[in-house]
Motif scaffolding. Structure first.
Motif, PDB file in Angstrom:
ATOM      1  N   ARG A 122     -24.990  -1.432  -6.101  1.00 12.32           N
ATOM      2  CA  ARG A 122     -24.183  -0.520  -6.911  1.00 12.32           C
ATOM      3  C   ARG A 122     -23.061   0.155  -6.114  1.00 12.32           C
ATOM      4  O   ARG A 122     -21.902   0.110  -6.502  1.00 12.32           O
TER       5      ARG A 122
ATOM      6  N   ASP B 294     -23.308  -2.441 -17.925  1.00 14.63           N
ATOM      7  CA  ASP B 294     -24.064  -1.222 -18.213  1.00 14.63           C
ATOM      8  C   ASP B 294     -24.559  -1.202 -19.650  1.00 14.63           C
ATOM      9  O   ASP B 294     -25.599  -0.622 -19.941  1.00 14.63           O
TER      10      ASP B 294
ATOM     11  N   TRP C 164     -15.704   6.990 -13.046  1.00 17.48           N
ATOM     12  CA  TRP C 164     -16.989   6.312 -13.213  1.00 17.48           C
ATOM     13  C   TRP C 164     -17.293   5.411 -12.021  1.00 17.48           C
ATOM     14  O   TRP C 164     -18.419   5.398 -11.501  1.00 17.48           O
TER      15      TRP C 164
ATOM     16  N   ALA D  41     -26.131   5.730 -19.019  1.00 18.22           N
ATOM     17  CA  ALA D  41     -25.296   4.615 -18.575  1.00 18.22           C
ATOM     18  C   ALA D  41     -24.683   3.888 -19.756  1.00 18.22           C
ATOM     19  O   ALA D  41     -23.496   3.538 -19.748  1.00 18.22           O
ATOM     20  N   ARG D  42     -25.490   3.651 -20.807  1.00 20.22           N
ATOM     21  CA  ARG D  42     -24.972   2.954 -21.985  1.00 20.22           C
ATOM     22  C   ARG D  42     -23.983   3.835 -22.757  1.00 20.22           C
ATOM     23  O   ARG D  42     -22.983   3.353 -23.286  1.00 20.22           O
TER      24      ARG D  42
ATOM     25  N   ALA E 195     -20.189   5.659  -9.177  1.00 16.33           N
ATOM     26  CA  ALA E 195     -21.058   4.509  -8.919  1.00 16.33           C
ATOM     27  C   ALA E 195     -21.105   4.195  -7.434  1.00 16.33           C
ATOM     28  O   ALA E 195     -22.111   3.695  -6.927  1.00 16.33           O
TER      29      ALA E 195
ATOM     30  N   PRO F 204     -30.445  -2.579 -19.018  1.00 17.47           N
ATOM     31  CA  PRO F 204     -30.236  -1.544 -17.996  1.00 17.47           C
ATOM     32  C   PRO F 204     -30.810  -0.208 -18.405  1.00 17.47           C
ATOM     33  O   PRO F 204     -30.826   0.164 -19.562  1.00 17.47           O
TER      34      PRO F 204
ATOM     35  N   THR G  74     -27.733  -0.394 -13.408  1.00 19.71           N
ATOM     36  CA  THR G  74     -26.518  -0.781 -14.118  1.00 19.71           C
ATOM     37  C   THR G  74     -26.054  -2.139 -13.679  1.00 19.71           C
ATOM     38  O   THR G  74     -26.844  -3.066 -13.574  1.00 19.71           O
ATOM     39  N   PHE G  75     -24.745  -2.286 -13.359  1.00 16.28           N
ATOM     40  CA  PHE G  75     -24.227  -3.622 -13.134  1.00 16.28           C
ATOM     41  C   PHE G  75     -24.624  -4.220 -11.803  1.00 16.28           C
ATOM     42  O   PHE G  75     -24.332  -5.360 -11.519  1.00 16.28           O
TER      43      PHE G  75
ATOM     44  N   ARG H 156     -26.698  -6.923 -16.650  1.00 14.03           N
ATOM     45  CA  ARG H 156     -25.865  -7.661 -15.701  1.00 14.03           C
ATOM     46  C   ARG H 156     -25.796  -9.149 -16.025  1.00 14.03           C
ATOM     47  O   ARG H 156     -24.736  -9.762 -15.972  1.00 14.03           O
TER      48      ARG H 156
ATOM     49  N   ALA I 158     -20.700   3.766 -20.894  1.00 20.06           N
ATOM     50  CA  ALA I 158     -20.068   2.456 -21.027  1.00 20.06           C
ATOM     51  C   ALA I 158     -19.478   2.268 -22.420  1.00 20.06           C
ATOM     52  O   ALA I 158     -18.366   1.742 -22.569  1.00 20.06           O
TER      53      ALA I 158
ATOM     54  N   SER J 169     -24.123  12.085 -17.946  1.00 19.24           N
ATOM     55  CA  SER J 169     -25.008  11.631 -16.868  1.00 19.24           C
ATOM     56  C   SER J 169     -26.142  12.601 -16.613  1.00 19.24           C
ATOM     57  O   SER J 169     -27.233  12.200 -16.190  1.00 19.24           O
TER      58      SER J 169
END
Length: 407
Positions: A262, A209, A326, A147-148, A330, A397, A402-403, A213, A151, A380
């Motif tokens: 999500r 991400d 992306w 995820a990072r 999600a 995260p 994630t967000f 958050r 992002a 991923s």
């Protein structure tokens, strides 16, 4: 070669960067016969054949910077730093010299040392950037999280587009020219406001991400201030009143979306981003009954014309199309389905562009979307290695956190 503990993906990333450099440097591959001795002779005696414009200099540096960064990241961490730098720079230097010699046999290309210097400098810059960056990430941030990683890549493409040509200036006249459109005869366009608001909201989701958050709710404000300030002091940039109006809208939108789950938040943001992409490609819809030809050669328009404008346009496309894929994933779609849907939509709008004046209708946008999907799916699928420190920080995260609110 990388060690067992070194991410093998950086080896493939280095290979991908090399392929991109070769394609962009040798297209259209119109080779002719000639003497290798003459090619080498031309290379080392033509370092002043043409004056390198600033935009071309920056583009040549930026072209090789990812190669230097990936080459260092792919190496064994136990190696001394100077060896990592030497190996990466030697790889870049060897590649650019070979390409310059090959360009002697490629019609329309120029063989000159004027391009070798910034290419080597770009490789070295990327290698130097990789050393502290990888160490800092290892110590401070769990970048094993897919995820990072995703992002970070998307945010870098966003900054590459918004801050081009990356050259700061202290000239007050240049700074005045940047803010003049906002203060003198300002104009606001509804689509531009909506476009900027959606894009900045996507940036906020990416920041979530990357840092969590909770932090993203205030960090997006800091990011906005930093980018706007950078645009003022970077030469040839202009502020837009439409963007300034869109900033508070994006902040409010993210405060709402960040409380959603999500799938719901991803879908709610993917739809307006898709509409922004379609509107940007087709508006104003000045339909012409007789269309022009469709380009089937990938990156044809990007490899022709202004190097500065094309570099900026490429970064913009990568961000928008990657961001759309992306967000669709999600929302719950598989990468293959999301990529196919995005590519199909871009191909359809490209076909429509054959009837719109001033548009370069070609296959490039669909290819970029498919390439972006492949990269996102690849990242991923990589296993996330959780650190003990990350487990103790609920706001940091993980690959699946994630967000959104954790499902």
């Amino acid at each position: 070669m990388p060690s067992i503990n070194s991410p093998r993906r950086f080896v493939y990333a280095s290979l991908a960067a090399t392929i991109f450099i070769v394609y962009g440097s040798l297209y259209p591959f119109a080779f002719h016969s000639g003497s290798l001795a003459a090619a080498v002779h031309t290379l080392f005696l033509s370092d002043h054949v043409h004056d390198q414009p600033l935009s071309g200099l920056i583009a040549n540096i930026a072209l090789y910077t990812p190669l230097g960064l990936f080459c260092v990241a792919a190496q064994n961490d136990a190696r001394p730093a100077w060896r990592q730098l030497l190996w990466a720079t030697a790889m870049g230097a060897t590649l650019c010299v070979c390409i310059e010699i090959t360009q002697f046999f490629d019609a329309g290309r120029i063989t000159t040392l004027t391009d070798v210097y910034p290419n080597v400098a770009g490789t070295l810059f990327g290698a130097l950037l990789a050393l502290p960056l990888t160490r800092w990430l290892d110590q401070r941030v769990d970048m094993d999280s897919p995820a990072r990683q995703i992002a970070a890549l998307l945010l870098l493409s966003f900054l590459a587009y918004r801050l081009f040509p990356y050259v700061p200036t202290l000239d007050l006249h240049s700074c005045w020219r940047a803010v003049k459109p906002v203060l003198i005869h300002p104009s606001v366009h509804g689509f531009d406001v909506a476009s900027y608001a959606v894009i900045w909201t996507v940036v906020a989701a990416l920041l979530a991400d990357l840092v969590g958050r909770g932090r993203s709710r205030w960090l997006i404000v800091a990011a906005m201030l930093a980018v706007i300030t950078a645009k003022i002091i970077i030469t040839h940039n202009r502020l837009s009143l439409s963007e300034l109006i869109a900033l508070p809208i994006a902040i409010v939108a993210w405060q709402v979306l960040s409380t959603m789950r999500r799938a719901r938040a991803g879908g709610a943001l993917a739809v307006p981003l898709a509409l922004v992409i379609v509107g940007d490609r087709l508006l104003p819809f000045d339909w012409q009954p007789i269309g022009h030809d469709f380009g089937w050669v990938p990156f044809y328009s990007i490899l022709h014309g202004s190097m500065a404008a094309n570099t900026q346009a490429l970064a913009d496309k990568v961000f928008l199309y990657s961001g759309l894929v992306w967000l669709m994933t999600a929302a719950g779609m598989r990468h293959a389905a999301a990529g196919a849907l995005a590519a199909a939509g871009l191909f359809a709008t490209s076909m429509l562009e054959t009837h719109l004046p001033g548009r370069s209708a070609e296959i490039t946008d669909a290819v970029i979307a498919l390439g972006a999907t492949a990269v996102l799916a690849w990242l991923s699928a990589a296993p996330a290695v959780a650190r003990a420190g990350a487990e103790r920080r609920s706001d940091r995260p993980r690959a699946q956190d994630t967000f959104n609110v954790a499902e």
